[in-house]
Scaffold this motif. Structure first.
Motif, mmCIF file in Angstrom:
data_model
loop_
_atom_site.group_PDB
_atom_site.id
_atom_site.type_symbol
_atom_site.label_atom_id
_atom_site.label_comp_id
_atom_site.label_asym_id
_atom_site.label_seq_id
_atom_site.Cartn_x
_atom_site.Cartn_y
_atom_site.Cartn_z
ATOM 1 N N SER A 256 0.842 -1.202 0.000
ATOM 2 C CA SER A 256 0.000 0.000 0.000
ATOM 3 C C SER A 256 0.870 1.243 0.000
ATOM 4 O O SER A 256 2.055 1.206 0.374
ATOM 5 C CB SER A 256 -0.944 0.018 1.210
ATOM 6 N N GLN A 257 0.288 2.331 -0.437
ATOM 7 C CA GLN A 257 0.968 3.627 -0.504
ATOM 8 C C GLN A 257 -0.038 4.705 -0.143
ATOM 9 O O GLN A 257 -1.207 4.614 -0.500
ATOM 10 C CB GLN A 257 1.500 3.875 -1.915
ATOM 11 N N GLU A 258 0.410 5.718 0.592
ATOM 12 C CA GLU A 258 -0.484 6.810 0.976
ATOM 13 C C GLU A 258 -0.051 8.111 0.320
ATOM 14 O O GLU A 258 1.146 8.381 0.174
ATOM 15 C CB GLU A 258 -0.509 6.979 2.503
ATOM 16 N N LEU A 260 -0.965 12.458 0.288
ATOM 17 C CA LEU A 260 -1.644 13.587 0.913
ATOM 18 C C LEU A 260 -2.105 14.518 -0.197
ATOM 19 O O LEU A 260 -1.284 15.007 -0.981
ATOM 20 C CB LEU A 260 -0.705 14.341 1.859
ATOM 21 N N LYS A 289 -8.734 4.305 -1.638
ATOM 22 C CA LYS A 289 -9.640 4.772 -0.589
ATOM 23 C C LYS A 289 -9.294 6.221 -0.244
ATOM 24 O O LYS A 289 -8.147 6.542 0.054
ATOM 25 C CB LYS A 289 -9.522 3.896 0.660
ATOM 26 N N HIS A 301 -6.089 12.095 3.264
ATOM 27 C CA HIS A 301 -5.302 10.892 2.998
ATOM 28 C C HIS A 301 -5.945 10.103 1.860
ATOM 29 O O HIS A 301 -7.149 9.891 1.854
ATOM 30 C CB HIS A 301 -5.274 9.985 4.236
ATOM 31 N N VAL A 302 -5.146 9.632 0.924
ATOM 32 C CA VAL A 302 -5.607 8.706 -0.104
ATOM 33 C C VAL A 302 -4.722 7.469 -0.015
ATOM 34 O O VAL A 302 -3.498 7.563 -0.143
ATOM 35 C CB VAL A 302 -5.521 9.323 -1.514
ATOM 36 N N THR A 303 -5.342 6.323 0.240
ATOM 37 C CA THR A 303 -4.602 5.067 0.389
ATOM 38 C C THR A 303 -4.785 4.208 -0.857
ATOM 39 O O THR A 303 -5.919 3.942 -1.274
ATOM 40 C CB THR A 303 -5.075 4.286 1.628
ATOM 41 N N THR A 305 -3.908 0.543 -2.579
ATOM 42 C CA THR A 305 -3.515 -0.823 -2.235
ATOM 43 C C THR A 305 -3.522 -1.703 -3.480
ATOM 44 O O THR A 305 -4.435 -1.622 -4.295
ATOM 45 C CB THR A 305 -4.463 -1.418 -1.179
ATOM 46 N N GLN A 315 -0.937 5.919 -8.850
ATOM 47 C CA GLN A 315 -0.302 7.155 -8.383
ATOM 48 C C GLN A 315 -0.032 8.094 -9.556
ATOM 49 O O GLN A 315 -0.262 9.313 -9.470
ATOM 50 C CB GLN A 315 1.004 6.807 -7.672
#
Length: 330
Positions: A256-258, A260, A289, A301-303, A305, A315
């Motif tokens: 997963s990657q988050e 901002l 998400k 926050h945008v997660t 997965t 991304q």
């Protein structure tokens, strides 16, 4: 190529002239295709397109070939244009069958075509609350999707149709019938493909190509479909459009990657009624998400997965939406 009986009751993008003896209708139908597909329609030394012109009696013109996308324009009587359209549809079906018989793929995907239609006519095609397009889908068995965005530098939209050849042909005839009842409003600026090389996304020792408008030719999409079935890491056929370059392998590792993202940019990423974020999910194969606004900040926050490749692609697509930078959380 064997042609089914034509139905001369439906038209699209038509010019109508009252002439002695009744109504004379000239029909123009425009298809948006990728270079490889167009190459098949042209054929060796132009033999295939020549046969289409001769057997259909339609004028069939193909836009210049330095662009990844090209427009095939068919003009003539309703009968002539539908015969030309039928021959093109059957040729694409034949190409997909050849891939199966050659062992290049194990299952044959549906034929997919894109019409180019003035945006001012798309409302009638969709209908109130989506009623008309739902009716067309149910009565023909074809999948129909009207693009939410205009094609670049034009006032036209793409209408994607997929299914069996019979379903597609019937669907296009019904679309034509709807369009005839609602002529374009105002001037139409036609879409003209321009040279635009695809982007390449690199992840470790893997390279993934992303062609303009997220669209790739049938042959590459079929290969991707087979890979997705084997690896289980990519989204379903007809949705994912990240093409794995020859010699590269996918990975099934999930991570997963988050990100901002400023709150005022979220709308451009979500799109109207979630259309843009859903497209990004489908194209990348990643789960995305979007969280609530963080306390004391204007960020959210945008997660993301999925596999590393799916995450990189998602991304890339997310950061391509808004005009300002998005922060990456390591």
């Amino acid at each position: 190529m064997r042609l089914p009986a034509s139905d001369s009751q439906t038209t699209m993008n038509c010019e109508q002239d009252l002439v002695e003896g009744g109504l004379n209708v000239t029909l123009t139908l425009r298809l948006l295709m990728h270079g490889k597909e167009v190459g098949s329609i042209i054929g060796k030394k132009g033999e295939t397109v020549k046969r289409i012109r001769e057997e259909s009696s339609a004028r069939v013109n193909i836009s210049e070939g330095s662009c990844p996308e090209r427009i095939i324009t068919m003009t003539g009587t309703m009968d002539a244009v539908f015969r030309a359209f039928t021959m093109i549809t059957l040729k694409l079906e034949e190409d997909l069958s050849t891939l199966v018989s050659n062992g290049a793929v194990t299952s044959k995907p549906p034929v997919t075509l894109r019409l180019v239609i003035p945006a001012s006519q798309c409302g009638s095609l969709i209908g109130k609350g989506g009623s008309k397009i739902k009716e067309i889908r149910e009565s023909t068995g074809a999948q129909v999707q009207v693009a939410g965005d205009l094609l670049p530098n034009s006032t036209e939209r793409g209408v994607t149709i997929s299914g069996t050849p019979d379903a597609i042909i019937l669907c296009v005839k019904q679309i034509c019938a709807v369009i005839l009842e609602s002529p374009p409003k105002g001037a139409t600026i036609p879409y003209r493909p321009s040279p635009s090389p695809g982007s390449v996304i690199i992840s470790g020792n893997q390279a993934y190509s992303l062609q303009n408008q997220y669209g790739i030719p049938h042959s590459e999409l079929v290969k991707l479909h087979q890979l997705s079935m084997q690896q289980g890491t990519l989204a379903p056929m007809g949705q994912t459009t990240a093409a794995v370059l020859p010699g590269m392998e996918a990975t099934s590792q999930t991570t997963s990657q988050e990100l901002l993202i400023p709150n005022d940019l979220i709308g451009s990423i979500i799109g109207r009624q979630g259309s843009k974020i859903n497209e990004i999910r489908q194209v990348s194969g990643a789960q995305i998400k979007i969280g609530n606004q963080l306390d004391g900040t204007s960020d959210r926050h945008v997660t993301i997965t999925g596999s590393p490749v799916s995450i990189n692609l998602a991304q890339y697509l997310i950061t391509s939406c808004p005009p300002r930078a998005i922060s990456l959380l390591n």
